[in-house]
Design an enzyme around this catalytic site. Structure first.
Site, PDB file in Angstrom:
ATOM      1  N   ASN A   9      42.127  29.546  26.950  1.00 46.40           N
ATOM      2  CA  ASN A   9      42.954  29.693  28.148  1.00 46.40           C
ATOM      3  C   ASN A   9      42.107  29.248  29.339  1.00 46.40           C
ATOM      4  O   ASN A   9      41.213  29.972  29.761  1.00 46.40           O
ATOM      5  CB  ASN A   9      43.383  31.164  28.273  1.00 46.40           C
ATOM      6  CG  ASN A   9      44.161  31.429  29.538  1.00 46.40           C
ATOM      7  OD1 ASN A   9      44.549  30.500  30.244  1.00 46.40           O
ATOM      8  ND2 ASN A   9      44.397  32.698  29.828  1.00 46.40           N
ATOM      9  N   LYS A  11      42.975  28.790  32.350  1.00 45.90           N
ATOM     10  CA  LYS A  11      43.367  29.424  33.628  1.00 45.90           C
ATOM     11  C   LYS A  11      43.395  28.387  34.755  1.00 45.90           C
ATOM     12  O   LYS A  11      43.710  27.225  34.505  1.00 45.90           O
ATOM     13  CB  LYS A  11      42.432  30.607  33.918  1.00 45.90           C
ATOM     14  CG  LYS A  11      42.339  31.570  32.730  1.00 45.90           C
ATOM     15  CD  LYS A  11      41.672  32.865  33.052  1.00 45.90           C
ATOM     16  CE  LYS A  11      41.635  33.734  31.814  1.00 45.90           C
ATOM     17  NZ  LYS A  11      41.063  35.057  32.037  1.00 45.90           N
ATOM     18  N   HIS A  94      50.315  37.211  29.990  1.00 43.05           N
ATOM     19  CA  HIS A  94      48.882  37.431  30.215  1.00 43.05           C
ATOM     20  C   HIS A  94      48.709  38.501  31.283  1.00 43.05           C
ATOM     21  O   HIS A  94      49.484  38.578  32.244  1.00 43.05           O
ATOM     22  CB  HIS A  94      48.217  36.117  30.650  1.00 43.05           C
ATOM     23  CG  HIS A  94      46.725  36.217  30.658  1.00 43.05           C
ATOM     24  ND1 HIS A  94      46.045  36.827  31.684  1.00 43.05           N
ATOM     25  CD2 HIS A  94      45.801  35.850  29.748  1.00 43.05           C
ATOM     26  CE1 HIS A  94      44.745  36.807  31.396  1.00 43.05           C
ATOM     27  NE2 HIS A  94      44.579  36.222  30.218  1.00 43.05           N
ATOM     28  N   GLU A  96      46.852  38.751  33.720  1.00 45.57           N
ATOM     29  CA  GLU A  96      46.757  38.256  35.104  1.00 45.57           C
ATOM     30  C   GLU A  96      48.145  37.963  35.660  1.00 45.57           C
ATOM     31  O   GLU A  96      48.397  38.152  36.847  1.00 45.57           O
ATOM     32  CB  GLU A  96      45.848  37.008  35.146  1.00 45.57           C
ATOM     33  CG  GLU A  96      44.386  37.403  34.981  1.00 45.57           C
ATOM     34  CD  GLU A  96      43.516  36.346  34.321  1.00 45.57           C
ATOM     35  OE1 GLU A  96      43.907  35.168  34.269  1.00 45.57           O
ATOM     36  OE2 GLU A  96      42.414  36.713  33.838  1.00 45.57           O
ATOM     37  N   GLU A 166      44.588  41.910  24.397  1.00 47.27           N
ATOM     38  CA  GLU A 166      43.531  41.690  25.378  1.00 47.27           C
ATOM     39  C   GLU A 166      43.397  42.924  26.267  1.00 47.27           C
ATOM     40  O   GLU A 166      44.157  43.071  27.240  1.00 47.27           O
ATOM     41  CB  GLU A 166      43.869  40.484  26.253  1.00 47.27           C
ATOM     42  CG  GLU A 166      44.056  39.203  25.482  1.00 47.27           C
ATOM     43  CD  GLU A 166      43.859  37.985  26.378  1.00 47.27           C
ATOM     44  OE1 GLU A 166      42.944  37.210  26.085  1.00 47.27           O
ATOM     45  OE2 GLU A 166      44.594  37.846  27.366  1.00 47.27           O
ATOM     46  N   GLY A 172      37.159  38.820  31.367  1.00 44.37           N
ATOM     47  CA  GLY A 172      36.326  38.244  32.420  1.00 44.37           C
ATOM     48  C   GLY A 172      35.262  39.190  32.952  1.00 44.37           C
ATOM     49  O   GLY A 172      34.634  38.933  33.970  1.00 44.37           O
ATOM     50  N   SER A 212      36.350  38.556  26.905  1.00 42.68           N
ATOM     51  CA  SER A 212      34.912  38.286  26.852  1.00 42.68           C
ATOM     52  C   SER A 212      34.397  37.930  25.457  1.00 42.68           C
ATOM     53  O   SER A 212      33.289  38.307  25.080  1.00 42.68           O
ATOM     54  CB  SER A 212      34.117  39.466  27.434  1.00 42.68           C
ATOM     55  OG  SER A 212      34.465  39.667  28.787  1.00 42.68           O
TER      56      SER A 212
HETATM   57  P1  PGA Z   1      37.762  35.961  29.027  1.00 41.44           P
HETATM   58  O1  PGA Z   1      39.358  35.813  29.218  1.00 41.44           O
HETATM   59  O2  PGA Z   1      37.433  35.409  27.688  1.00 41.44           O
HETATM   60  O3  PGA Z   1      37.174  35.181  30.151  1.00 41.44           O
HETATM   61  O4  PGA Z   1      37.471  37.434  29.122  1.00 41.44           O
HETATM   62  C1  PGA Z   1      40.226  36.034  28.152  1.00 41.44           C
HETATM   63  C2  PGA Z   1      41.642  35.834  28.619  1.00 41.44           C
HETATM   64  O5  PGA Z   1      41.952  36.135  29.775  1.00 41.44           O
HETATM   65  O6  PGA Z   1      42.495  35.354  27.853  1.00 41.44           O
END
Ligand code: PGA
Length: 250
Positions: A9, A11, A94, A96, A166, A172, A212
């Site tokens: 992803n 982003k 997601h 976010e 997640e 993140g 992560s």
């Molecule tokens: P990350 O993000 O691996 O940077 O923690 C995962 C995601 O948001 O799908």
């Protein structure tokens, strides 16, 4: 058997030339035949990414879409627009999108319907926040997200659905769920699907872990019985790290 999947992803990272460079580096690598690899560039780079992976097993997927077929929705992208540039899979829900763009379970249910009606596969994201886990409410939160956003779909639709668990506190942040925590939740999710739709469905659905994931922890997480791969943010932006994760299945 669930498919093994690693999805990147990207982003709101990577302009057009960065997207092309990253894809070029990824395409140089051999991808294990039993792993499905997906990348989700930004909307503006989808077509170029699709073109550049035409002859390659990497699948180009979208990070989001609007629930309506078309209309006066300035700035939005529909399922048919995605399809027209070769996209066959979309990430929906997601954390976010839920947190910064106020996407509710009801809205996500509509998006899921719109994607399925357009024959676009869905990676449906679910995950609890830190305070949910601290209060011991993580299972209830996940159950509700599944019931309210996804469990209205028909049994046949499950062929086109993947789940990404997640935990919001691990996205993140550098903080990862332990392999044990991931397995416990993935097992819970598979059982919830089994209760709702039966074992036939639950044993086939791919449940990805996200939060992560990096080369240093991917092996241990992917080794867990109910973890069928990962949705990768930060570590998918570097070709060598992403490739290492793709190769982390036993
Ligand atoms: P990350 O993000 O691996 O940077 O923690 C995962 C995601 O948001 O799908």
């Amino acid at each position: 058997m669930p498919r093994k999947i690693v999805a990147g992803n990207w982003k709101m990272h990577n302009d057009l030339s960065e997207t092309e460079t990253l894809l070029k580096d990824l395409k140089k690598q051999v991808i294990p035949e039993d792993v499905t690899v997906m990348v989700a560039p930004s909307f503006t780079n989808l077509y170029k990414a699709f073109e550049s992976t035409r002859e390659h097993p990497i699948q180009v997927i979208a990070q989001n879409m609007h629930q309506s077929e078309k209309g006066a929705f300035t700035g939005e992208i529909s399922a048919s627009m995605l399809k027209s540039v070769g996209v066959k899979t979309v990430i929906i829900g997601h954390s976010e999108r839920r947190a910064y763009f106020n996407e509710t379970d009801d809205l996500l249910a509509e998006k899921v319907n719109a994607a399925l009606e357009s024959e676009i596969q869905v990676i449906f994201c679910i995950g609890e926040e830190l305070n949910d886990r601290e209060n011991g409410d993580q299972y209830e939160v996940i159950q509700n997200q599944l019931e309210n956003g996804l469990f209205h779909v028909s049994e046949d639709s499950w062929e086109h659905i993947m789940i990404a668990y997640e935990p919001v506190w691990a996205i993140g942040t550098g903080e990862t769920a332990s392999p044990k925590q991931a397995q416990e939740m993935h097992q819970f999710i598979r059982e919830a699907i089994s209760k709702q739709y039966g074992k036939g469905v639950s044993k086939e659905v791919s449940i990805l872990y996200g939060g992560s994931v990096k080369p240093a922890n991917a092996k241990e997480i992917f080794a867990k019985k109910d973890v069928d791969g990962g949705l990768i943010g930060g570590a998918s932006l570097k070709a060598d790290a992403f490739i290492a994760i793709i190769n982390a299945f036993e």
